[in-house]
Design a protein around this motif. Structure first.
Motif, PDB file in Angstrom:
ATOM      1  N   GLY A   1       0.819  -1.204   0.000  1.00 53.12           N
ATOM      2  CA  GLY A   1       0.000   0.000   0.000  1.00 53.12           C
ATOM      3  C   GLY A   1       0.848   1.247   0.000  1.00 53.12           C
ATOM      4  N   LEU A   2       0.180   2.368   0.277  1.00 51.06           N
ATOM      5  CA  LEU A   2       0.827   3.674   0.338  1.00 51.06           C
ATOM      6  C   LEU A   2       1.002   4.077   1.796  1.00 51.06           C
ATOM      7  N   VAL A   3       2.207   4.471   2.163  1.00 47.86           N
ATOM      8  CA  VAL A   3       2.493   4.856   3.537  1.00 47.86           C
ATOM      9  C   VAL A   3       3.460   6.027   3.528  1.00 47.86           C
ATOM     10  N   GLN A   4       3.386   6.867   4.544  1.00 50.79           N
ATOM     11  CA  GLN A   4       4.320   7.981   4.651  1.00 50.79           C
ATOM     12  C   GLN A   4       5.668   7.497   5.183  1.00 50.79           C
ATOM     13  N   ALA A   5       6.704   8.235   4.846  1.00 50.98           N
ATOM     14  CA  ALA A   5       8.029   7.914   5.362  1.00 50.98           C
ATOM     15  C   ALA A   5       7.987   7.848   6.890  1.00 50.98           C
TER      16      ALA A   5
END
Length: 121
Positions: A10-14
């Protein structure tokens, strides 16, 4: 025939975390060494981590040591990749792989279809 199905991308922040799962079927799971690889756009596929049959041995590429953990649950026919402190350079398609003979970073006979991991800065 061995089949591998990854999930959990998925998409995750640093700085965030993700846990990838790979479900194995078709043969006795505990007879197989398991590995995770990744491929970023425009780059070659790269070894990430490996685990032995019983889980007593693990191996990591230097860039993920201390941040990623590979584990397996032989009762659930599943291998996991816990990814913490994610960085934008971890962005890639992550692949699960299995082999009955060799432990490590090179030869694997069976591969999953991959799951996308995107880390935003």
């Amino acid at each position: 025939q061995v089949q591998l199905v990854e999930s959990g991308g998925g998409l995750v922040q640093a700085g965030g975390s993700l846990r990838l799962s790979c479900v194995f079927s078709g043969r006795p799971f505990s007879n197989y060494y398991m590995g995770w690889f990744r491929q970023a756009p425009g780059k070659e596929r790269e070894f990430v981590a490996a685990i032995s049959w019983s889980g007593d041995r693990t191996l990591y590429v230097d860039s993920v040591k201390g941040r990623f953990t590979i584990s397996r649950d032989n009762a659930k026919n599943t291998v996991y990749l816990q990814m913490n402190s994610l960085k934008p350079e971890d962005t890639a398609v992550y692949y699960c792989a299995a082999d009955p003979r060799s432990f490590g970073s090179s030869r694997y006979d069976y591969w999953g279809q991959g799951t996308q991991v995107t880390v935003s800065s």
